[in-house]
Design a protein around this motif. Structure first.
Motif, mmCIF file in Angstrom:
data_model
loop_
_atom_site.group_PDB
_atom_site.id
_atom_site.type_symbol
_atom_site.label_atom_id
_atom_site.label_comp_id
_atom_site.label_asym_id
_atom_site.label_seq_id
_atom_site.Cartn_x
_atom_site.Cartn_y
_atom_site.Cartn_z
ATOM 1 N N ASP A 352 57.415 31.479 34.478
ATOM 2 C CA ASP A 352 58.153 31.536 33.157
ATOM 3 C C ASP A 352 59.015 32.724 33.146
ATOM 4 O O ASP A 352 60.103 32.720 32.643
ATOM 5 C CB ASP A 352 57.281 31.739 32.092
ATOM 6 N N ASP A 353 58.782 33.793 33.866
ATOM 7 C CA ASP A 353 59.375 34.981 34.079
ATOM 8 C C ASP A 353 60.675 34.881 34.772
ATOM 9 O O ASP A 353 61.855 35.271 34.342
ATOM 10 C CB ASP A 353 58.703 36.262 34.601
ATOM 11 N N GLU A 354 60.489 34.092 35.963
ATOM 12 C CA GLU A 354 61.700 33.936 36.636
ATOM 13 C C GLU A 354 62.775 33.020 36.421
ATOM 14 O O GLU A 354 63.965 33.204 36.646
ATOM 15 C CB GLU A 354 61.205 33.221 37.912
ATOM 16 N N PHE A 355 62.235 31.892 35.641
ATOM 17 C CA PHE A 355 63.328 30.832 35.371
ATOM 18 C C PHE A 355 63.510 30.716 33.558
ATOM 19 O O PHE A 355 64.289 30.066 33.066
ATOM 20 C CB PHE A 355 62.773 29.264 35.686
ATOM 21 N N GLY A 356 62.609 31.201 32.870
ATOM 22 C CA GLY A 356 62.577 30.956 31.304
ATOM 23 C C GLY A 356 63.818 31.508 30.777
ATOM 24 O O GLY A 356 64.324 32.562 31.372
ATOM 25 N N SER A 357 64.204 31.034 29.668
ATOM 26 C CA SER A 357 65.256 31.500 28.783
ATOM 27 C C SER A 357 64.790 31.552 27.315
ATOM 28 O O SER A 357 63.628 31.066 26.962
ATOM 29 C CB SER A 357 66.522 30.717 28.833
ATOM 30 N N PRO A 358 65.704 32.308 26.350
ATOM 31 C CA PRO A 358 65.309 32.119 25.100
ATOM 32 C C PRO A 358 64.795 30.884 24.412
ATOM 33 O O PRO A 358 63.998 30.895 23.317
ATOM 34 C CB PRO A 358 66.110 33.047 24.389
ATOM 35 N N ASP A 359 65.624 29.730 24.726
ATOM 36 C CA ASP A 359 65.264 28.600 24.374
ATOM 37 C C ASP A 359 64.596 27.618 25.244
ATOM 38 O O ASP A 359 64.664 26.284 24.989
ATOM 39 C CB ASP A 359 66.682 28.036 23.692
ATOM 40 N N TRP A 360 64.122 28.030 26.256
ATOM 41 C CA TRP A 360 63.410 27.156 27.331
ATOM 42 C C TRP A 360 62.276 27.851 28.003
ATOM 43 O O TRP A 360 62.480 28.884 28.674
ATOM 44 C CB TRP A 360 64.187 26.649 28.417
ATOM 45 N N THR A 361 60.914 27.258 27.889
ATOM 46 C CA THR A 361 59.672 27.938 28.506
ATOM 47 C C THR A 361 59.377 26.831 29.628
ATOM 48 O O THR A 361 59.174 25.519 29.215
ATOM 49 C CB THR A 361 58.569 28.100 27.564
ATOM 50 N N PRO A 362 59.691 26.958 30.627
ATOM 51 C CA PRO A 362 59.434 26.048 31.847
ATOM 52 C C PRO A 362 58.008 25.495 31.857
ATOM 53 O O PRO A 362 57.912 24.392 32.065
ATOM 54 C CB PRO A 362 59.976 26.684 33.120
ATOM 55 N N ILE A 363 56.959 26.267 31.328
ATOM 56 C CA ILE A 363 55.481 25.740 31.600
ATOM 57 C C ILE A 363 54.714 25.953 30.368
ATOM 58 O O ILE A 363 54.878 27.151 29.817
ATOM 59 C CB ILE A 363 54.749 26.563 32.688
ATOM 60 N N VAL A 364 54.043 25.063 30.080
ATOM 61 C CA VAL A 364 53.318 25.282 28.806
ATOM 62 C C VAL A 364 51.792 24.986 29.554
ATOM 63 O O VAL A 364 51.478 23.776 29.631
ATOM 64 C CB VAL A 364 53.463 24.118 27.676
ATOM 65 N N LEU A 365 51.186 26.259 29.381
ATOM 66 C CA LEU A 365 49.996 26.214 30.229
ATOM 67 C C LEU A 365 48.808 26.483 29.015
ATOM 68 O O LEU A 365 48.896 27.275 28.259
ATOM 69 C CB LEU A 365 49.980 27.260 31.102
ATOM 70 N N SER A 366 47.785 25.649 28.999
ATOM 71 C CA SER A 366 46.576 25.629 28.106
ATOM 72 C C SER A 366 45.449 25.830 28.906
ATOM 73 O O SER A 366 45.006 24.626 29.544
ATOM 74 C CB SER A 366 46.878 24.346 27.136
ATOM 75 N N ALA A 367 44.587 26.546 28.627
ATOM 76 C CA ALA A 367 43.287 26.456 29.210
ATOM 77 C C ALA A 367 42.013 26.056 28.045
ATOM 78 O O ALA A 367 40.858 25.999 28.294
ATOM 79 C CB ALA A 367 42.847 27.977 29.677
#
Length: 483
Positions: A352-367
């Motif tokens: 997320d830090d490497e590729f994410g942007s204000p309008d895009w979260t690459p991964i939604v991770l839920s535990a």
């Protein structure tokens, strides 16, 4: 029937009262739907302090002829906590599971010393507790059940490999089946176990009249171990193993999904509400979904690495795809699992830090353990990623296509037992090949809607071909047929 987990479990409320609920785990899910179809006593272990308290309050641990188990009787065994912990955590989950899933860092582990001998004795004691309970059930002792003359014992999984032999010696004449829900290790890896232990496990299962496996690869590996470790006589063509004057039939019984029941559950309101929330987050992007326990064999870290490589090497997907990773807690009492869960979190955050942007979260991770959200993910998925390093079957690979609303493509590890049935219609990958998995994800994402829909229909048909009731009946038929 005997399994470590039972169809019910207990919790204690703030007022000190015990409350009952359905038990968890994949084996229970697979077996609960068949429990009411047999004149059945289900023998299980008390897993928690609340379970032990309930078992102690019930005469002989008998919870009655309903007990929340779909009409079957339940006997819950109050095995001493120290014995249970050594048998379950230290032997079953930290040794036998690691061997069959080939998870050891072999330059450092395993080490079988004096402590293991103590733990192995606890595993024997645990298995003997089940064997005695089944022997009692075979005569109706303390169960309140009329067993008649047709008594069969169906023993489940790697926790109870010694129980078939023990039961056969305690109560000759009971027909016994054992079923392995895990893979079976190839003989070279299986021999990591101490020689006497390796032989004892095989001999234990061969106390059964029928030994079942989820796919032919695991059945063949078991037979190979019997021949090369025990010196047993193996009839490969007839799938029969002769040892100590007794013949054990070997069967392949793939476990599928009750398709209509799953489709009905996926249409309920709690799933619909989660779909709406998820669809708002995804928007018009492509969606890759994975649903796993945070279990070492599920290969979540390499799956995330493959997704990262997809974004790195195929920049056209940045902003146009998302990964929903539902990684539910598993075995957090083992340090290896806690560290693995942390590594999943770290890598997801790094992507997320490497590729994410204000309008895009690459991964939604839920535990969070949220089954309705899993079903919502299945229904919205364009691509389902199932890449275990090794898996007995993997029902996620079967469930996803059955409830898919978009006709999902399946990227599937060739080391999952499900690959034997689904491989023709999936994109098979080597689970250790991160680049190969990234390429398969790209291929799945660019697949035409018509091709995805065609493959998905075939996957759904294969995944629901042997629902749990048919799977269980097949084993009983094999047992009654003498093979």
């Amino acid at each position: 029937m005997a399994s470590n987990r039972g169809p019910v479990s207990f919790s204690r409320g703030d007022d000190g009262r015990l409350s009952i609920r359905r038990g968890g785990g994949g084996v229970v899910s697979g077996l609960s739907s068949v429990a009411s179809q047999e004149d059945l006593l289900w023998v299980c272990a008390a897993l928690s302090d609340a379970d032990r308290a309930a078992a102690r309050l019930a005469p002989g641990g008998m919870l009655g002829l309903d007990g929340g188990a779909g009409g079957s009787a339940v006997r819950m065994l109050d095995i001493p906590a120290a014995t249970f912990n050594r048998a379950y955590n230290t032997v079953a989950n930290s040794v036998l599971w690691f061997v069959h899933h080939m998870l050891y860092d072999t330059p450092n582990q395993p080490q079988f010393g004096i402590a293991f001998r103590r733990d192995w004795q606890a595993y024997r004691d645990y298995n003997m507790a089940f064997a005695r309970a089944l022997a009692d059930a075979g005569t109706g002792t303390g169960t309140g059940i009329d067993t008649g003359t047709d008594v069969r014992a169906v023993i489940q999984d790697y926790h109870l490999t010694l129980a078939p032999r023990m039961l056969a010696e305690l109560r000759p004449g009971i027909r016994i089946a054992h079923f392995s829900h895990t893979p079976w290790a190839p003989v070279e890896y299986y021999r990591l176990l101490p020689d006497a232990v390796a032989a004892e496990v095989l001999d234990g299962i061969l106390g059964a009249d029928h030994a079942g496996f989820l796919c032919a690869r695991w059945a063949d590996a078991f037979a190979d171990c019997c021949e090369r470790v025990l010196g047993a006589t193996v009839d490969a063509a007839g799938r029969r193993v002769s040892h100590r004057g007794h013949v054990t039939g070997i069967g392949v019984h793939p476990l599928g999904v009750d398709g209509p029941a799953l489709v009905g559950r996926a249409a309920e309101q709690d799933v619909e509400s989660r779909m709406a929330a998820l669809a708002e987050v995804v928007g018009d992007r492509k969606l890759i979904v994975r649903v796993d326990r945070t279990e070492l064999s599920k290969n979540i870290v390499r799956g995330l690495a493959a997704y990262r490589e997809l974004l790195l090497t195929r920049p056209e997907w940045r902003g146009k795809v998302m990964l929903l990773a539902l990684a539910y807690p598993s075995r957090h009492d083992l340090p290896e699992y806690r560290e693995y869960a942390a590594s999943v979190q770290r890598l997801a955050g790094a992507i997320d830090d490497e590729f994410g942007s204000p309008d895009w979260t690459p991964i939604v991770l839920s535990a969070d353990d949220d089954y309705p959200r899993s079903l919502a993910g299945y229904r919205l998925a364009d691509v389902l990623l199932v890449n275990p390093v090794r898996d007995g079957m993997n029902l996620v690979a079967k469930e996803g296509p059955i409830v898919s609303g978009r006709g999902c493509a399946l990227v599937l590890s060739r080391e999952a037992g499900a690959a034997d049935e689904l491989g023709e219609h999936a994109l098979l990958v080597n689970p250790f090949d991160v680049s190969g998995t990234a390429a398969a994800l790209h291929q799945a994402l660019i697949m035409s809607d018509a091709e995805r829909a065609r493959r998905c229909r075939s996957l759904a048909a294969a995944g629901s071909a042997v629902p749990p009731a048919a799977w269980f009946a097949d084993q009983l038929a094999a047992l009654d047929g003498g093979g």
